[in-house]
Scaffold this motif. Structure first.
Motif, PDB file in Angstrom:
ATOM      1  N   PRO A 194      -5.542   7.421   5.819  1.00  0.00           N
ATOM      2  CA  PRO A 194      -4.590   7.410   6.941  1.00  0.00           C
ATOM      3  C   PRO A 194      -3.164   7.101   6.503  1.00  0.00           C
ATOM      4  CG  PRO A 194      -6.593   6.253   7.550  1.00  0.00           C
ATOM      5  CD  PRO A 194      -6.691   6.536   6.081  1.00  0.00           C
ATOM      6  N   CYS A 195      -3.022   6.263   5.474  1.00  0.00           N
ATOM      7  CA  CYS A 195      -1.683   5.913   4.988  1.00  0.00           C
ATOM      8  C   CYS A 195      -1.007   7.101   4.323  1.00  0.00           C
ATOM      9  CB  CYS A 195      -1.792   4.748   4.002  1.00  0.00           C
ATOM     10  SG  CYS A 195      -0.231   4.264   3.243  1.00  0.00           S
ATOM     11  N   CYS A 196      -1.804   7.980   3.708  1.00  0.00           N
ATOM     12  CA  CYS A 196      -1.242   9.123   2.977  1.00  0.00           C
ATOM     13  C   CYS A 196      -1.153  10.388   3.827  1.00  0.00           C
ATOM     14  CB  CYS A 196      -2.091   9.418   1.736  1.00  0.00           C
ATOM     15  SG  CYS A 196      -2.215   8.047   0.572  1.00  0.00           S
ATOM     16  N   LYS A 197      -1.544  10.296   5.077  1.00  0.00           N
ATOM     17  CA  LYS A 197      -1.656  11.497   5.902  1.00  0.00           C
ATOM     18  C   LYS A 197      -0.310  12.174   6.139  1.00  0.00           C
ATOM     19  CE  LYS A 197      -4.252  13.172   9.877  1.00  0.00           C
ATOM     20  NZ  LYS A 197      -5.103  12.802  11.036  1.00  0.00           N
TER      21      LYS A 197
ATOM     22  N   GLN B 273       0.831  -1.206   0.000  1.00  0.00           N
ATOM     23  CA  GLN B 273       0.000   0.000   0.000  1.00  0.00           C
ATOM     24  C   GLN B 273       0.866   1.255   0.000  1.00  0.00           C
ATOM     25  OE1 GLN B 273      -2.529   0.400   3.410  1.00  0.00           O
ATOM     26  NE2 GLN B 273      -3.379   2.360   2.753  1.00  0.00           N
ATOM     27  N   LYS B 274       1.909   1.233   0.804  1.00  0.00           N
ATOM     28  CA  LYS B 274       2.788   2.400   0.900  1.00  0.00           C
ATOM     29  C   LYS B 274       3.489   2.677  -0.422  1.00  0.00           C
ATOM     30  CE  LYS B 274       4.449   5.505   3.802  1.00  0.00           C
ATOM     31  NZ  LYS B 274       3.554   6.461   4.499  1.00  0.00           N
ATOM     32  N   SER B 275       3.854   1.619  -1.119  1.00  0.00           N
ATOM     33  CA  SER B 275       4.594   1.778  -2.372  1.00  0.00           C
ATOM     34  C   SER B 275       3.713   2.269  -3.520  1.00  0.00           C
ATOM     35  CB  SER B 275       5.243   0.443  -2.769  1.00  0.00           C
ATOM     36  OG  SER B 275       6.127  -0.008  -1.768  1.00  0.00           O
ATOM     37  N   HIS B 276       2.423   1.926  -3.467  1.00  0.00           N
ATOM     38  CA  HIS B 276       1.544   2.234  -4.603  1.00  0.00           C
ATOM     39  C   HIS B 276       0.340   3.075  -4.181  1.00  0.00           C
ATOM     40  CE1 HIS B 276       3.827  -0.722  -6.933  1.00  0.00           C
ATOM     41  NE2 HIS B 276       3.678  -1.567  -5.929  1.00  0.00           N
ATOM     42  N   ARG B 277       0.500   3.893  -3.168  1.00  0.00           N
ATOM     43  CA  ARG B 277      -0.641   4.635  -2.626  1.00  0.00           C
ATOM     44  C   ARG B 277      -1.207   5.639  -3.626  1.00  0.00           C
ATOM     45  NH1 ARG B 277       4.106   5.855  -0.452  1.00  0.00           N
ATOM     46  NH2 ARG B 277       4.836   8.005  -0.205  1.00  0.00           N
ATOM     47  N   TYR B 278      -0.340   6.360  -4.345  1.00  0.00           N
ATOM     48  CA  TYR B 278      -0.844   7.371  -5.279  1.00  0.00           C
ATOM     49  C   TYR B 278      -1.498   6.723  -6.503  1.00  0.00           C
ATOM     50  CZ  TYR B 278       1.814  10.722  -2.492  1.00  0.00           C
ATOM     51  OH  TYR B 278       2.296  11.488  -1.458  1.00  0.00           O
ATOM     52  N   ALA B 279      -0.900   5.648  -6.996  1.00  0.00           N
ATOM     53  CA  ALA B 279      -1.494   4.933  -8.134  1.00  0.00           C
ATOM     54  C   ALA B 279      -2.843   4.338  -7.741  1.00  0.00           C
ATOM     55  CB  ALA B 279      -0.548   3.836  -8.615  1.00  0.00           C
ATOM     56  N   THR B 280      -2.941   3.896  -6.490  1.00  0.00           N
ATOM     57  CA  THR B 280      -4.204   3.337  -6.002  1.00  0.00           C
ATOM     58  C   THR B 280      -5.278   4.411  -5.931  1.00  0.00           C
ATOM     59  OG1 THR B 280      -3.005   1.670  -4.702  1.00  0.00           O
ATOM     60  CG2 THR B 280      -5.295   2.099  -4.102  1.00  0.00           C
ATOM     61  N   VAL B 281      -4.923   5.574  -5.388  1.00  0.00           N
ATOM     62  CA  VAL B 281      -5.878   6.684  -5.298  1.00  0.00           C
ATOM     63  C   VAL B 281      -6.316   7.119  -6.692  1.00  0.00           C
ATOM     64  CG1 VAL B 281      -6.156   9.102  -4.626  1.00  0.00           C
ATOM     65  CG2 VAL B 281      -5.018   7.501  -3.081  1.00  0.00           C
ATOM     66  N   GLU B 282      -5.362   7.191  -7.605  1.00  0.00           N
ATOM     67  CA  GLU B 282      -5.659   7.655  -8.963  1.00  0.00           C
ATOM     68  C   GLU B 282      -6.646   6.734  -9.671  1.00  0.00           C
ATOM     69  OE1 GLU B 282      -3.194   9.319 -12.857  1.00  0.00           O
ATOM     70  OE2 GLU B 282      -2.154   8.236 -11.263  1.00  0.00           O
TER      71      GLU B 282
END
Length: 209
Positions: free
Chosen positions: A135-138, A99-108
């Protein structure tokens, strides 16, 4: 007269000879039969194990990777989309580093479902953002996440379905809950462009508009 007939049979011979065959014995094929039997050899290809291909990759309990699950969130079947969101939640629970590695791609990718026609899909997406993604992106650059989500939230606010519009305000609440400093007046101005100002947003949300 009888004698002449017997002599005639001896001279001309017998017309055909009856062949006696044993019961149960397979008859040989006629001599003029065409052999139509086709003989072929099997082509053996090296087996490619799906499990071997995914060795070392983060997967959920069903053996699906994040890439596969994100693709399924765009499936035409609502049930597949729901299962994909639940699968992403399961994968992130098992593999937080993924999740940490792909958080922005996941949100997108997941932001496309904010205006989903299926109520359960929207609710599953909301829970996923609230419990895991936001919470992970906070601790990151909050403006990046907000800038990715707000256009889709504003778009959902103008959806023809009342349920979708109301759910858009729930997503807005999440933004204000996790990233209040990042919600700049700029988004209020953009809201006016969609026919919804900052004051109008909250009035609509509380059913006074």
């Amino acid at each position: 007269m009888t004698r002449s007939k017997a002599n005639s049979k001896k001279q001309h011979g017998i017309d055909f000879k009856k062949i006696r065959r044993k019961v149960g014995r397979k008859l040989p094929p006629p001599k003029n039969t065409t052999n139509t039997e086709i003989k072929s050899k099997a082509i053996v290809l090296p087996e490619q194990s799906v499990a071997a291909e995914k060795a070392g990759l983060a997967v959920n309990k069903k053996g699906l990777t994040l890439k596969e699950l994100l693709q399924q969130t765009s499936h035409h079947n609502p049930k597949v989309r729901r299962d994909a969101l639940m699968g992403i939640k399961d994968l992130f629970t098992r593999h937080p580093a993924e999740q940490k590695s792909h958080r922005y791609a996941t949100v997108e990718k997941l932001r496309e479902r904010i205006g989903d026609d299926d109520k359960v899909v929207r609710k599953s997406l909301y829970d996923l953002f609230k419990v895991m993604i936001l919470p992970c992106c906070k601790e990151d650059n909050q403006e990046v996440v907000v800038s990715l989500l707000m256009p889709y939230i504003f778009n959902a606010m103008t959806h023809f379905s009342v349920d979708v519009r109301m759910m858009a305000f729930d997503f807005l609440d999440l933004i204000l809950e996790f990233y209040p400093p990042s919600f700049s007046p700029l988004y209020a101005e953009k809201g006016w462009g969609n026919g919804v100002g900052l004051n109008g947003i909250f009035l609509l949300h509380w059913g006074q508009f």
